[in-house]
Design a protein around this motif. Sequence first.
Motif, PDB file in Angstrom:
ATOM      1  N   GLY A 118       0.816  -1.207   0.000  1.00  0.00           N
ATOM      2  CA  GLY A 118       0.000   0.000   0.000  1.00  0.00           C
ATOM      3  C   GLY A 118       0.849   1.256   0.000  1.00  0.00           C
ATOM      4  O   GLY A 118       0.570   2.218  -0.740  1.00  0.00           O
ATOM      5  N   GLU A 119       1.890   1.238   0.840  1.00  0.00           N
ATOM      6  CA  GLU A 119       2.781   2.411   0.897  1.00  0.00           C
ATOM      7  C   GLU A 119       3.459   2.649  -0.448  1.00  0.00           C
ATOM      8  O   GLU A 119       3.547   3.779  -0.921  1.00  0.00           O
ATOM      9  CB  GLU A 119       3.852   2.210   1.981  1.00  0.00           C
ATOM     10  CG  GLU A 119       3.319   2.447   3.386  1.00  0.00           C
ATOM     11  CD  GLU A 119       4.251   1.903   4.464  1.00  0.00           C
ATOM     12  OE1 GLU A 119       5.363   1.428   4.120  1.00  0.00           O
ATOM     13  OE2 GLU A 119       3.847   1.941   5.645  1.00  0.00           O
ATOM     14  N   ALA A 120       3.946   1.582  -1.071  1.00  0.00           N
ATOM     15  CA  ALA A 120       4.649   1.715  -2.349  1.00  0.00           C
ATOM     16  C   ALA A 120       3.724   2.258  -3.438  1.00  0.00           C
ATOM     17  O   ALA A 120       4.170   2.956  -4.349  1.00  0.00           O
ATOM     18  CB  ALA A 120       5.230   0.363  -2.778  1.00  0.00           C
ATOM     19  N   GLU A 121       2.427   1.949  -3.308  1.00  0.00           N
ATOM     20  CA  GLU A 121       1.464   2.394  -4.321  1.00  0.00           C
ATOM     21  C   GLU A 121       0.785   3.704  -3.935  1.00  0.00           C
ATOM     22  O   GLU A 121      -0.101   4.167  -4.653  1.00  0.00           O
ATOM     23  CB  GLU A 121       0.396   1.310  -4.526  1.00  0.00           C
ATOM     24  CG  GLU A 121       0.933  -0.038  -4.961  1.00  0.00           C
ATOM     25  CD  GLU A 121       1.499  -0.007  -6.387  1.00  0.00           C
ATOM     26  OE1 GLU A 121       0.895   0.654  -7.250  1.00  0.00           O
ATOM     27  OE2 GLU A 121       2.557  -0.638  -6.625  1.00  0.00           O
ATOM     28  N   GLY A 122       1.175   4.260  -2.788  1.00  0.00           N
ATOM     29  CA  GLY A 122       0.541   5.499  -2.340  1.00  0.00           C
ATOM     30  C   GLY A 122      -0.910   5.315  -1.929  1.00  0.00           C
ATOM     31  O   GLY A 122      -1.710   6.261  -1.987  1.00  0.00           O
ATOM     32  N   LYS A 123      -1.279   4.086  -1.514  1.00  0.00           N
ATOM     33  CA  LYS A 123      -2.653   3.810  -1.072  1.00  0.00           C
ATOM     34  C   LYS A 123      -2.612   3.128   0.288  1.00  0.00           C
ATOM     35  O   LYS A 123      -2.649   1.890   0.365  1.00  0.00           O
ATOM     36  CB  LYS A 123      -3.344   2.851  -2.056  1.00  0.00           C
ATOM     37  CG  LYS A 123      -3.250   3.257  -3.510  1.00  0.00           C
ATOM     38  CD  LYS A 123      -4.617   3.537  -4.074  1.00  0.00           C
ATOM     39  CE  LYS A 123      -4.505   3.836  -5.559  1.00  0.00           C
ATOM     40  NZ  LYS A 123      -5.635   4.565  -6.090  1.00  0.00           N
ATOM     41  N   PRO A 124      -2.545   3.877   1.366  1.00  0.00           N
ATOM     42  CA  PRO A 124      -2.547   3.246   2.691  1.00  0.00           C
ATOM     43  C   PRO A 124      -3.788   2.358   2.839  1.00  0.00           C
ATOM     44  O   PRO A 124      -4.883   2.763   2.445  1.00  0.00           O
ATOM     45  CB  PRO A 124      -2.604   4.438   3.655  1.00  0.00           C
ATOM     46  CG  PRO A 124      -2.210   5.626   2.848  1.00  0.00           C
ATOM     47  CD  PRO A 124      -2.591   5.335   1.431  1.00  0.00           C
TER      48      PRO A 124
END
Lengths: 278, 278
Positions: A118-124
């Motif tokens: 999620g962090e890597a994709e900018g979607k917590p």
Amino acid sequence: MDGMTSRLPTQPAALAARYGAAVPPAGPWNAMIAALLDHRSVRGYRPDPLPPGTLETLVAAAQSAATSSNLQTWSVVTVEDPAARAVMAEVAGGQKHIQECPLFMVFLADVSRNERLGEAEGKPLEGLPYLETFLVAAIDAALAAQNAVVAAESLGLSTVYIGALRNDPLKVAEVLGLPPGVMGVFGLCVGYPKPRAEGEVKPRLPQGVVLHRGRYDAGPEPTARAAYDAEMSAFSQRNEMAADSWTQRVIARIGTVRALRGRDRLAAALQAMGFPLR
Amino acid sequence: MDGMTSRLPTQPAALAARYGAAVPPAGPWNAMIAALLDHRSVRGYRPDPLPPGTLETLVAAAQSAATSSNLQTWSVVTVEDPAARAVMAEVAGGQKHIQECPLFMVFLADVSRNERLGEAEGKPLEGLPYLETFLVAAIDAALAAQNAVVAAESLGLSTVYIGALRNDPLKVAEVLGLPPGVMGVFGLCVGYPKPRAEGEVKPRLPQGVVLHRGRYDAGPEPTARAAYDAEMSAFSQRNEMAADSWTQRVIARIGTVRALRGRDRLAAALQAMGFPLR
């Protein structure tokens, strides 16, 4: 199963070992089911190493178990360093088989991999901090581990789960370098049993009190428990020299907070490890 | 395994199906391990009834799994009544296979049996209200259920876990008449698959990100996730016509609280069901 089939019990023998006098109706049967019924936990291991690739085969079996929505929120760490093994044995109240087995695995409830995604994709991922997500992770670790156990036993290996790692999950996390969102749910010893360490198959409660049809019914319980207490007293006397009934064992194991050996603090430990259990 | 062995995949085929290009080293192998790797969840069932005694055999396999300190804090209910099946399907968001499969089991985390034991003996069990005890019950239910799945598949049957019963555990408890201290952890459909319902084996993450040696290491993850995303996109396109990657699926499944479909209230539901989770 290769080479195992010959020593597997017959259906009547397997059911009698598991249920004593309270044998259920005999249904469909095959060598795989005979192997499942023949399970026993083993607490004494020879030092002999496992054949090359055994770990990878066990993990392939484990990963082949179902996982909720394919989230794969579990991982596993092997522990080889003798000092780390010693800490694990100490956390578990001095279980020496943790130090002597050739393979010791710790199964992890792991939401950190999805969190990093999620962090890597900018979607917590808003769903992570919930009790539900921790429960999914723990259940998926258990399904995976049981497949590993079945695979190991099919190869002539023995196993025992080590739930007592939960006596001190923070210590386990420290030794294994676990990031937040990862918790050692239980350990698993794998290896070849010492002579006589396999022991007898342990009897279980009659199916009549575990299996309910349509609605939960505790009616048959008092009679079934009395019969099972007698089975377990006889089993204990044959195997461990102390004729405790099942009733006595249950009371000893969860009758007091002290008997939980630190596991009464599990909720606080999980909070500290990145599981808010919301 | 009788009659199944002939259709089981070879070791290279089984590992390729499970791992795509990221095949782990080939270790020890046998028909039981081939069967474990060949698992797939099935969501379409023929109405054909199961052979007599199948349920008892599955429960015997389930009870043969390890259980923490032999506490046996799990039970299972079968659901036959069509109206009850319809409620289960509705709780699970409209999963029709719950209504069509010949056997639907709900696995229960059950500390009530031990609680009744303590009451009958005049020794209230202080350890029951803890998160640890609920976790043990849920894990033991999972170990038991996985043995039932392995046994069912060895008989040529298919299965699928229904975690979505946790969308509304209070409704499930009401329909099944569960006393306090008992919770439906997940359902399990069992039956013969409809034509083409078995589908392909689903690829899993490479072993390099699930299996850690000595200490947890997330280093290989970004590369492995990219490779797995490509595997899962291709798998989805072959099987479901929407080429979502694993990353996209994870975000869809736990990216928002709404996506939990009520399971964000699990902690409160458990409290109401007699699990203080202390």
